[in-house]
Motif scaffolding. Structure first.
Motif, PDB file in Angstrom:
ATOM      1  N   ILE A   1       6.788   5.657  -2.482  1.00  0.00           N
ATOM      2  CA  ILE A   1       5.551   6.307  -2.053  1.00  0.00           C
ATOM      3  C   ILE A   1       5.668   6.570  -0.559  1.00  0.00           C
ATOM      4  O   ILE A   1       6.121   5.700   0.195  1.00  0.00           O
ATOM      5  CB  ILE A   1       4.322   5.431  -2.354  1.00  0.00           C
ATOM      6  CG1 ILE A   1       4.150   5.260  -3.871  1.00  0.00           C
ATOM      7  CG2 ILE A   1       3.060   6.032  -1.747  1.00  0.00           C
ATOM      8  CD1 ILE A   1       3.041   4.288  -4.252  1.00  0.00           C
ATOM      9  N   ALA A   2       5.293   7.754  -0.110  1.00  0.00           N
ATOM     10  CA  ALA A   2       5.340   8.090   1.315  1.00  0.00           C
ATOM     11  C   ALA A   2       3.940   8.355   1.835  1.00  0.00           C
ATOM     12  O   ALA A   2       3.182   9.119   1.233  1.00  0.00           O
ATOM     13  CB  ALA A   2       6.226   9.309   1.549  1.00  0.00           C
ATOM     14  N   ASN A   3       3.595   7.733   2.959  1.00  0.00           N
ATOM     15  CA  ASN A   3       2.310   7.980   3.592  1.00  0.00           C
ATOM     16  C   ASN A   3       2.414   9.195   4.510  1.00  0.00           C
ATOM     17  O   ASN A   3       3.314   9.274   5.350  1.00  0.00           O
ATOM     18  CB  ASN A   3       1.878   6.763   4.405  1.00  0.00           C
ATOM     19  CG  ASN A   3       0.664   7.057   5.274  1.00  0.00           C
ATOM     20  OD1 ASN A   3      -0.314   7.646   4.812  1.00  0.00           O
ATOM     21  ND2 ASN A   3       0.732   6.669   6.532  1.00  0.00           N
ATOM     22  N   VAL A   4       1.514  10.141   4.336  1.00  0.00           N
ATOM     23  CA  VAL A   4       1.508  11.354   5.165  1.00  0.00           C
ATOM     24  C   VAL A   4       0.203  11.506   5.936  1.00  0.00           C
ATOM     25  O   VAL A   4      -0.018  12.533   6.591  1.00  0.00           O
ATOM     26  CB  VAL A   4       1.750  12.619   4.308  1.00  0.00           C
ATOM     27  CG1 VAL A   4       3.063  12.522   3.541  1.00  0.00           C
ATOM     28  CG2 VAL A   4       0.585  12.869   3.341  1.00  0.00           C
ATOM     29  N   GLY A   5      -0.673  10.520   5.881  1.00  0.00           N
ATOM     30  CA  GLY A   5      -2.004  10.648   6.467  1.00  0.00           C
ATOM     31  C   GLY A   5      -1.985  10.805   7.978  1.00  0.00           C
ATOM     32  O   GLY A   5      -1.284  10.100   8.684  1.00  0.00           O
TER      33      GLY A   5
ATOM     34  N   PHE B   1      -9.304  14.240   1.130  1.00  0.00           N
ATOM     35  CA  PHE B   1      -8.361  13.831   0.090  1.00  0.00           C
ATOM     36  C   PHE B   1      -8.207  14.894  -0.995  1.00  0.00           C
ATOM     37  O   PHE B   1      -7.099  15.127  -1.501  1.00  0.00           O
ATOM     38  CB  PHE B   1      -8.811  12.507  -0.535  1.00  0.00           C
ATOM     39  CG  PHE B   1      -8.724  11.334   0.405  1.00  0.00           C
ATOM     40  CD1 PHE B   1      -7.505  10.919   0.923  1.00  0.00           C
ATOM     41  CD2 PHE B   1      -9.869  10.633   0.771  1.00  0.00           C
ATOM     42  CE1 PHE B   1      -7.417   9.832   1.782  1.00  0.00           C
ATOM     43  CE2 PHE B   1      -9.797   9.546   1.630  1.00  0.00           C
ATOM     44  CZ  PHE B   1      -8.569   9.153   2.146  1.00  0.00           C
ATOM     45  N   SER B   2      -9.294  15.539  -1.362  1.00  0.00           N
ATOM     46  CA  SER B   2      -9.232  16.562  -2.407  1.00  0.00           C
ATOM     47  C   SER B   2      -8.400  17.756  -1.963  1.00  0.00           C
ATOM     48  O   SER B   2      -7.642  18.331  -2.759  1.00  0.00           O
ATOM     49  CB  SER B   2     -10.638  17.034  -2.786  1.00  0.00           C
ATOM     50  OG  SER B   2     -11.402  15.984  -3.337  1.00  0.00           O
ATOM     51  N   THR B   3      -8.531  18.134  -0.697  1.00  0.00           N
ATOM     52  CA  THR B   3      -7.763  19.259  -0.177  1.00  0.00           C
ATOM     53  C   THR B   3      -6.270  18.980  -0.260  1.00  0.00           C
ATOM     54  O   THR B   3      -5.480  19.851  -0.652  1.00  0.00           O
ATOM     55  CB  THR B   3      -8.163  19.561   1.281  1.00  0.00           C
ATOM     56  OG1 THR B   3      -9.554  19.891   1.329  1.00  0.00           O
ATOM     57  CG2 THR B   3      -7.356  20.721   1.845  1.00  0.00           C
TER      58      THR B   3
ATOM     59  N   VAL C   1      -2.150   8.844   1.297  1.00  0.00           N
ATOM     60  CA  VAL C   1      -2.881   9.488   2.385  1.00  0.00           C
ATOM     61  C   VAL C   1      -3.830   8.455   2.979  1.00  0.00           C
ATOM     62  O   VAL C   1      -4.848   8.108   2.377  1.00  0.00           O
ATOM     63  CB  VAL C   1      -3.660  10.724   1.896  1.00  0.00           C
ATOM     64  CG1 VAL C   1      -4.392  11.384   3.064  1.00  0.00           C
ATOM     65  CG2 VAL C   1      -2.722  11.726   1.223  1.00  0.00           C
ATOM     66  N   ILE C   2      -3.455   7.938   4.140  1.00  0.00           N
ATOM     67  CA  ILE C   2      -4.324   6.976   4.815  1.00  0.00           C
ATOM     68  C   ILE C   2      -5.603   7.688   5.241  1.00  0.00           C
ATOM     69  O   ILE C   2      -5.589   8.884   5.561  1.00  0.00           O
ATOM     70  CB  ILE C   2      -3.591   6.360   6.039  1.00  0.00           C
ATOM     71  CG1 ILE C   2      -4.329   5.107   6.529  1.00  0.00           C
ATOM     72  CG2 ILE C   2      -3.423   7.363   7.163  1.00  0.00           C
ATOM     73  CD1 ILE C   2      -3.544   4.298   7.543  1.00  0.00           C
TER      74      ILE C   2
ATOM     75  N   ASP D   1      -6.741   2.884   1.963  1.00  0.00           N
ATOM     76  CA  ASP D   1      -7.904   2.381   2.694  1.00  0.00           C
ATOM     77  C   ASP D   1      -7.512   1.188   3.556  1.00  0.00           C
ATOM     78  O   ASP D   1      -7.067   0.161   3.040  1.00  0.00           O
ATOM     79  CB  ASP D   1      -9.006   1.965   1.707  1.00  0.00           C
ATOM     80  CG  ASP D   1     -10.314   1.633   2.412  1.00  0.00           C
ATOM     81  OD1 ASP D   1     -10.820   2.505   3.138  1.00  0.00           O
ATOM     82  OD2 ASP D   1     -10.822   0.508   2.227  1.00  0.00           O
ATOM     83  N   ILE D   2      -7.663   1.325   4.875  1.00  0.00           N
ATOM     84  CA  ILE D   2      -7.389   0.224   5.796  1.00  0.00           C
ATOM     85  C   ILE D   2      -8.387   0.326   6.950  1.00  0.00           C
ATOM     86  O   ILE D   2      -8.052   0.703   8.073  1.00  0.00           O
ATOM     87  CB  ILE D   2      -5.912   0.234   6.266  1.00  0.00           C
ATOM     88  CG1 ILE D   2      -5.608  -0.928   7.196  1.00  0.00           C
ATOM     89  CG2 ILE D   2      -5.504   1.580   6.842  1.00  0.00           C
ATOM     90  CD1 ILE D   2      -4.130  -1.150   7.467  1.00  0.00           C
ATOM     91  N   PRO D   3      -9.648   0.023   6.675  1.00  0.00           N
ATOM     92  CA  PRO D   3     -10.719   0.300   7.639  1.00  0.00           C
ATOM     93  C   PRO D   3     -10.588  -0.417   8.975  1.00  0.00           C
ATOM     94  O   PRO D   3     -11.085   0.078   9.994  1.00  0.00           O
ATOM     95  CB  PRO D   3     -11.980  -0.144   6.883  1.00  0.00           C
ATOM     96  CG  PRO D   3     -11.498  -1.054   5.790  1.00  0.00           C
ATOM     97  CD  PRO D   3     -10.151  -0.544   5.422  1.00  0.00           C
TER      98      PRO D   3
END
Length: 294
Positions: free
Chosen positions: A73-77, A118-120, A101-102, A133-135
């Motif tokens: 899994i790759a994070n792109v956020g 996120f939907s986009t 997506v962070i 989610d990492i608030p």
């Protein structure tokens, strides 16, 4: 179902702070040998200190090294949807298990804004999207009701919870029970076994960089129904987390502990943790006491 663990892979650096792709590939091989899956460009991968192009190359290098032997899994956020879309499109088609997506950081978002964000991204790629989610780091929390809405998007496959609230994880799991195929991944390392017992699809672990075999033992014990072995490994893993994270910023401490066993990983990009002889002695004592000094 069989549960799994993704290790939030560290990004290795040369002395001049350029990315050391060869050393990062070596860390990939180390995790594969332990039987762990991977997350790249996550919090423990110094994603916020990487450039746009470095992230794309890093995902490509990891995928080439993995060669289908593990799920990645790759994070792109990014703070803005615009750049997040660019990164997501760039890694889409690389064979990833998922694109994480962070939640946006620095930019304060409403829940409606998070749904649009996120939907986009999920609309723009074919690779399944995982919410992240990492608030404590982003100051934006993806509320369970928002997750319930997003879970019904055809290309949003799950959520990685790094908030550490058991109530929130349970609320996300309620969504998973209502929406077939939606997965919840629990991230805090002291909650690995708890999350599996509650019904999480797996875990994403930063501490697994330091103790990949110990993390794998928790997963293997649980999957085999050997709860005694799983609990023993979890107790050791949670103790390591408590001792190590008491010394400072967790991702920097993970990187430093790994460095003391393998200097090829390099330091974190500044202004993160610098070498400190007294702190290094404490880290070495922790590793030695838990049989992790190589």
């Amino acid at each position: 179902m069989t549960r799994n663990a993704h290790v939030a892979l560290v990004t290795c650096f040369h002395e001049d702070e350029t990315v050391n792709y060869a050393a990062t590939r070596a860390q990939v091989r180390r995790q594969l040998a332990a039987g762990n899956d991977l997350m790249v460009c996550g919090t423990n991968g110094d994603f916020s200190a990487l450039t746009h192009d470095e992230k794309i190359r890093l995902v490509g290098e990891v995928m080439e090294e993995v060669a289908g032997r593990a799920k990645v899994i790759a994070n792109v956020g990014c703070p803005a949807t615009f750049e997040t879309l660019q990164l997501a499109r760039a890694v889409d088609g690389m064979g990833l298990h998922g694109i994480a997506v962070i939640a946006p950081y620095f930019i304060s978002c409403t829940q409606d804004g998070l749904i649009r964000h996120f939907s986009t991204v999920a609309d723009a790629v074919t690779t399944p999207v995982y919410l992240y989610d990492i608030p404590a780091r982003t100051q934006n929390h993806i509320e369970p009701a928002t997750v319930g809405t997003l879970a019904r998007h055809g290309n949003i496959a799950g959520i990685k919870d790094s908030g550490g609230s058991t109530d929130t994880v349970r609320a996300y799991l309620d969504v998973a029970r209502d929406v077939e195929g939606f997965e919840v991944y629990c991230a805090p390392d002291h909650l690995v076994l708890w999350g599996l017992e509650e019904g999480c699809a797996g875990v994403v672990s930063g501490l697994g960089n330091v103790a990949p075999g110990l993390l794998a033992q928790i997963i293997a014990g649980f999957n085999a129904g050997d709860m005694e072995a799983a609990r023993a490994a979890q107790e050791n893993f949670a103790g390591l987390r408590k001792d190590l994270y008491a010394l400072g910023f967790p991702p920097a401490l993970v990187k430093r502990a790994l460095y003391l066993n393998d200097p090829s990983v390099g330091l974190s990009r500044q202004p993160a943790l610098l070498p400190d002889a007294a702190q290094d002695a404490q880290i070495l004592a922790i590793l030695t006491a838990r049989g992790l000094k190589e």
